[in-house]
Scaffold this motif. Sequence first.
Motif, PDB file in Angstrom:
ATOM      1  N   GLU A  66       2.557 -30.010  10.220  1.00 63.26           N
ATOM      2  CA  GLU A  66       2.738 -31.077  10.900  1.00 63.26           C
ATOM      3  C   GLU A  66       3.259 -32.341  10.501  1.00 63.26           C
ATOM      4  OE1 GLU A  66      -0.058 -29.269  10.390  1.00 63.26           O
ATOM      5  OE2 GLU A  66      -0.584 -28.706  12.677  1.00 63.26           O
ATOM      6  N   GLY A  67       3.111 -32.408   9.202  1.00 64.09           N
ATOM      7  CA  GLY A  67       3.807 -33.585   8.429  1.00 64.09           C
ATOM      8  C   GLY A  67       5.321 -33.269   8.307  1.00 64.09           C
ATOM      9  N   LEU A  68       5.849 -31.945   8.169  1.00 62.79           N
ATOM     10  CA  LEU A  68       7.079 -31.665   8.201  1.00 62.79           C
ATOM     11  C   LEU A  68       7.842 -32.048   9.260  1.00 62.79           C
ATOM     12  CD1 LEU A  68       9.181 -30.001   6.062  1.00 62.79           C
ATOM     13  CD2 LEU A  68       8.500 -28.008   7.355  1.00 62.79           C
ATOM     14  N   ASP A  69       7.222 -31.527  10.208  1.00 70.46           N
ATOM     15  CA  ASP A  69       7.694 -31.684  11.691  1.00 70.46           C
ATOM     16  C   ASP A  69       7.768 -32.983  11.917  1.00 70.46           C
ATOM     17  OD1 ASP A  69       8.261 -30.289  13.644  1.00 70.46           O
ATOM     18  OD2 ASP A  69       6.332 -30.866  14.961  1.00 70.46           O
ATOM     19  N   GLN A  70       6.853 -33.983  11.682  1.00 69.48           N
ATOM     20  CA  GLN A  70       6.972 -35.533  12.068  1.00 69.48           C
ATOM     21  C   GLN A  70       8.157 -35.932  11.127  1.00 69.48           C
ATOM     22  OE1 GLN A  70       5.703 -37.768  13.776  1.00 69.48           O
ATOM     23  NE2 GLN A  70       4.838 -36.283  15.074  1.00 69.48           N
ATOM     24  N   GLY A  71       8.240 -35.507   9.827  1.00 68.18           N
ATOM     25  CA  GLY A  71       9.296 -36.163   8.935  1.00 68.18           C
ATOM     26  C   GLY A  71      10.731 -36.026   9.156  1.00 68.18           C
ATOM     27  N   LEU A  72      10.887 -34.590   9.844  1.00 68.56           N
ATOM     28  CA  LEU A  72      12.187 -34.180  10.232  1.00 68.56           C
ATOM     29  C   LEU A  72      12.463 -34.974  11.436  1.00 68.56           C
ATOM     30  CD1 LEU A  72      12.508 -30.350  10.119  1.00 68.56           C
ATOM     31  CD2 LEU A  72      14.091 -32.049   9.214  1.00 68.56           C
ATOM     32  N   LEU A  73      11.630 -34.977  12.292  1.00 66.05           N
ATOM     33  CA  LEU A  73      11.888 -35.891  13.638  1.00 66.05           C
ATOM     34  C   LEU A  73      12.409 -37.351  13.329  1.00 66.05           C
ATOM     35  CD1 LEU A  73       9.349 -34.430  16.243  1.00 66.05           C
ATOM     36  CD2 LEU A  73      11.818 -33.765  15.923  1.00 66.05           C
ATOM     37  N   MET A  74      11.322 -37.991  12.420  1.00 64.84           N
ATOM     38  CA  MET A  74      11.821 -39.340  12.006  1.00 64.84           C
ATOM     39  C   MET A  74      12.956 -39.584  11.383  1.00 64.84           C
ATOM     40  SD  MET A  74       9.560 -41.548  13.155  1.00 64.84           S
ATOM     41  CE  MET A  74       9.931 -43.234  12.865  1.00 64.84           C
ATOM     42  N   GLY A  75      13.447 -38.491  10.447  1.00 67.15           N
ATOM     43  CA  GLY A  75      14.623 -38.477  10.077  1.00 67.15           C
ATOM     44  C   GLY A  75      15.844 -38.797  10.821  1.00 67.15           C
ATOM     45  N   ILE A  76      15.611 -37.587  11.815  1.00 66.43           N
ATOM     46  CA  ILE A  76      16.879 -37.424  12.642  1.00 66.43           C
ATOM     47  C   ILE A  76      16.812 -38.691  13.628  1.00 66.43           C
ATOM     48  CG2 ILE A  76      17.406 -35.971  14.806  1.00 66.43           C
ATOM     49  CD1 ILE A  76      16.017 -33.670  13.749  1.00 66.43           C
ATOM     50  N   ARG A  77      15.826 -39.184  14.013  1.00 62.51           N
ATOM     51  CA  ARG A  77      15.620 -40.462  14.805  1.00 62.51           C
ATOM     52  C   ARG A  77      16.384 -41.596  14.189  1.00 62.51           C
ATOM     53  NH1 ARG A  77       9.453 -41.323  16.824  1.00 62.51           N
ATOM     54  NH2 ARG A  77       9.742 -39.946  18.577  1.00 62.51           N
ATOM     55  N   LEU A  78      16.384 -41.826  12.801  1.00 58.63           N
ATOM     56  CA  LEU A  78      16.873 -42.868  12.362  1.00 58.63           C
ATOM     57  C   LEU A  78      18.328 -42.528  12.051  1.00 58.63           C
ATOM     58  CD1 LEU A  78      14.348 -43.647   9.399  1.00 58.63           C
ATOM     59  CD2 LEU A  78      15.232 -45.154  11.090  1.00 58.63           C
ATOM     60  N   LEU A  79      18.742 -41.558  11.831  1.00 59.12           N
ATOM     61  CA  LEU A  79      20.142 -41.232  11.810  1.00 59.12           C
ATOM     62  C   LEU A  79      20.863 -41.127  12.854  1.00 59.12           C
ATOM     63  CD1 LEU A  79      20.085 -37.856   9.164  1.00 59.12           C
ATOM     64  CD2 LEU A  79      20.773 -40.507   8.811  1.00 59.12           C
ATOM     65  N   LEU A  80      20.279 -40.780  14.095  1.00 63.48           N
ATOM     66  CA  LEU A  80      20.934 -41.100  15.413  1.00 63.48           C
ATOM     67  C   LEU A  80      21.061 -42.495  15.713  1.00 63.48           C
ATOM     68  CD1 LEU A  80      19.224 -38.136  17.650  1.00 63.48           C
ATOM     69  CD2 LEU A  80      21.663 -38.242  16.767  1.00 63.48           C
ATOM     70  N   LEU A  81      20.064 -43.147  15.468  1.00 66.76           N
ATOM     71  CA  LEU A  81      20.002 -44.678  15.619  1.00 66.76           C
ATOM     72  C   LEU A  81      20.850 -45.443  15.219  1.00 66.76           C
ATOM     73  CD1 LEU A  81      17.454 -46.203  17.066  1.00 66.76           C
ATOM     74  CD2 LEU A  81      17.472 -47.383  14.845  1.00 66.76           C
ATOM     75  N   MET A  82      21.192 -45.125  13.629  1.00 68.82           N
ATOM     76  CA  MET A  82      22.309 -45.731  13.043  1.00 68.82           C
ATOM     77  C   MET A  82      23.665 -45.425  13.290  1.00 68.82           C
ATOM     78  SD  MET A  82      22.289 -48.104  10.425  1.00 68.82           S
ATOM     79  CE  MET A  82      23.600 -48.694   9.403  1.00 68.82           C
ATOM     80  N   SER A  83      23.954 -44.256  13.606  1.00 69.96           N
ATOM     81  CA  SER A  83      25.178 -43.727  13.965  1.00 69.96           C
ATOM     82  C   SER A  83      25.578 -44.318  15.175  1.00 69.96           C
ATOM     83  CB  SER A  83      25.448 -42.121  13.761  1.00 69.96           C
ATOM     84  OG  SER A  83      24.142 -41.732  13.743  1.00 69.96           O
ATOM     85  N   PHE A  84      24.768 -44.335  15.975  1.00 68.71           N
ATOM     86  CA  PHE A  84      25.049 -44.919  17.495  1.00 68.71           C
ATOM     87  C   PHE A  84      25.367 -46.393  17.334  1.00 68.71           C
ATOM     88  CE2 PHE A  84      25.275 -43.333  21.632  1.00 68.71           C
ATOM     89  CZ  PHE A  84      25.610 -41.870  21.403  1.00 68.71           C
ATOM     90  N   ALA A  85      24.569 -46.858  16.491  1.00 65.52           N
ATOM     91  CA  ALA A  85      24.552 -48.506  16.534  1.00 65.52           C
ATOM     92  C   ALA A  85      26.061 -48.857  15.758  1.00 65.52           C
ATOM     93  CB  ALA A  85      23.584 -48.965  15.593  1.00 65.52           C
ATOM     94  N   THR A  86      26.434 -48.126  14.794  1.00 63.02           N
ATOM     95  CA  THR A  86      27.703 -48.179  14.109  1.00 63.02           C
ATOM     96  C   THR A  86      28.739 -48.026  14.887  1.00 63.02           C
ATOM     97  OG1 THR A  86      27.303 -46.302  13.005  1.00 63.02           O
ATOM     98  CG2 THR A  86      27.440 -48.262  11.470  1.00 63.02           C
ATOM     99  N   LEU A  87      28.574 -46.789  15.910  1.00 59.12           N
ATOM    100  CA  LEU A  87      29.690 -46.595  16.645  1.00 59.12           C
ATOM    101  C   LEU A  87      30.176 -47.629  17.635  1.00 59.12           C
ATOM    102  CD1 LEU A  87      31.369 -44.179  17.034  1.00 59.12           C
ATOM    103  CD2 LEU A  87      29.832 -43.418  19.104  1.00 59.12           C
TER     104      LEU A  87
END
Lengths: 271, 287
Positions: free
Chosen positions: A104-125
């Motif tokens: 479950e942790g692996l699942d959550q960790g992956l999702l959280m990581g993707i979230r942050l990356l998407l967030l940052m890339s969109f904001a810089t875009l």
Amino acid sequence: MLNDITLGQYIPSNSLIHRLDPRTKIIGLLLYISGIFIVESYLAYAFLGAFGITVVRLSEVPIKMILRSLKPLWFIVLFTALIHLFVTPGTPIMTVGSFTMTWEGLDQGLLMGIRLLLLMSFATLLTYTTSPIALTDAIERLLKPLSRFGVPAHELAMMMTIALRFIPTLIDETDRIMKAQRSRGADFSSGSLLRRVRCLIPLLVPLFISAFRRADELAVAMEARCYRGGDHRTRMHTLAYTSLDRNAYIAVFVLLAIIIAIRIGKTCYGM
Amino acid sequence: MSITLNNVTHTYMTGTPFERTAIKNVSFSINEGEFVAIIGHTGSGKSTLVQHLNGLLSPTTGTVTVDGIDINTKKAESLAARRKVGMVFQYPEYQLFEETIAADIAFGPRNFGLNEDEVDERVREAMDFADLDYEQYAQRSPFQLSGGQMRRVAIAGVIALKPRYLILDEPAAGLDPIGKRIIFDKIKGLHEHGTTVILVSHNMDDVAKMADRIFVMHQGVLAANGTPKEIFAQRDLLKEAGLDVPPVTETLRCLKEHGFAVDDTVLDIDEAAKSVLQAVRGDRHAE
Ligand SMILES: Nc1ncnc2c1ncn2[C@@H]1O[C@H](COP(=O)(O)OP(=O)(O)OP(=O)(O)O)[C@@H](O)[C@H]1O
Ligand SMILES: [Mg+2]
């Protein structure tokens, strides 16, 4: 080394995304971010990711530049993912000392990581494709309805414009002063923490002095041109929505609808 | 003993849409004891070029050697070689930061690891260079000085390092004529005492008067390299590089065009006067 700072940088071009009304881009970004936080399944992330990639392609911003903006974030992403990996209770994968990794942790960790990356890339875009002036104009317009409740929309926007305008200037200035002090034997990159902090004095003092001098000069220049704040000012470029913006809004809302549908489907029917 | 550049190219912001090659394949050698001037239009790469001479920028390709030692390696001898080259930036007064003038000038020598007696001596010498009385000014704040004095203190902060090679990027920018003359006299004095001077300037008159050799930068390329006489004889090349010949020379050229038999390669006002006098007298004789 300071050239690596991409914050607030604008890459001029004439792509579809560049031509969108800045208000559309800001609202679109906010909706996309809320989308990121609604999502819990990989399927929905696939949609968000596909949308993101399409927008990046349309913006004609080189992928390299997006990755570059993510560089300072890697550590935080990794850290967040690791925390989730170890502290989420569930089926254990393996145990390291007193910590247990879980599926479950692996699942959550992956999702959280993707979230942050998407967030940052969109904001810089957003900053890559929108000139600072357009950005603050849009913020002023979006905040305008709130001025009835005493929110100083124009002043806030003006402050932002000035701050954004001076980021590159201050970076250049820092670079110059650092080089000047390095020519006098200053060393900014080695030694103990205390030593390094002390080394910042020859950098920070001149930087502050010059920032205050610039602020002073700017205030005088604005006053000399009779600047008196927001009331009764007209603008050279007025913002106007076009059919491009309509299509963009439709695309974002369709995306949101899909994501919400997936979420509802998951919670109600356990899909 | 010299500074030698071998095919130096520098590209800013590699791998971004803002990528820009500021200097291309520059090679030259500056001998010890020379007074070299670098001229060029805005954006021609002068500042980028001189920052390579003491390792503030390292070449994207090519090598820089000072007294035969490559200055861009991690070895200790490389650092020592870099320290032989002093660099005064444009508007150096903006780098002052200490509470007192003496402390600011001492910053460099202390970083170079000199002991307190040596530092003190260097400070006294440098303040002498800046024309500031030690007893009166040493404990004053540098921020209470006039613009010209601040500039001299900032330059003194580099002089205190006793560089064998001294680079100055537009040292007189924004100064009044008197402040400017004082600084140039000081620089000439240093040169006479054996310091190699590398001066970046926009003012053709100053350059023509002081330099032994001139480098012309044009769009990142070293377009010409020669004595002032050789350089200022190439009017077309200068024009293409966005530069002028000194006003004196320009005046003589005008006179020559109007039929006076003057020498239009003269750069110095006294010589120009002689040449004009000769031409006028020559005319009289002919009549
Ligand atoms: N830190 C930097 N990042 C990116 N590009 C730069 C940087 N510094 C200079 N450049 C670019 O490199 C080119 C050469 O700049 P440089 O400062 O060397 O010119 P210069 O001859 O000193 O001009 P000036 O006479 O105006 O001082 C310019 O086109 C400039 O835009
Ligand atoms: Mg310059």
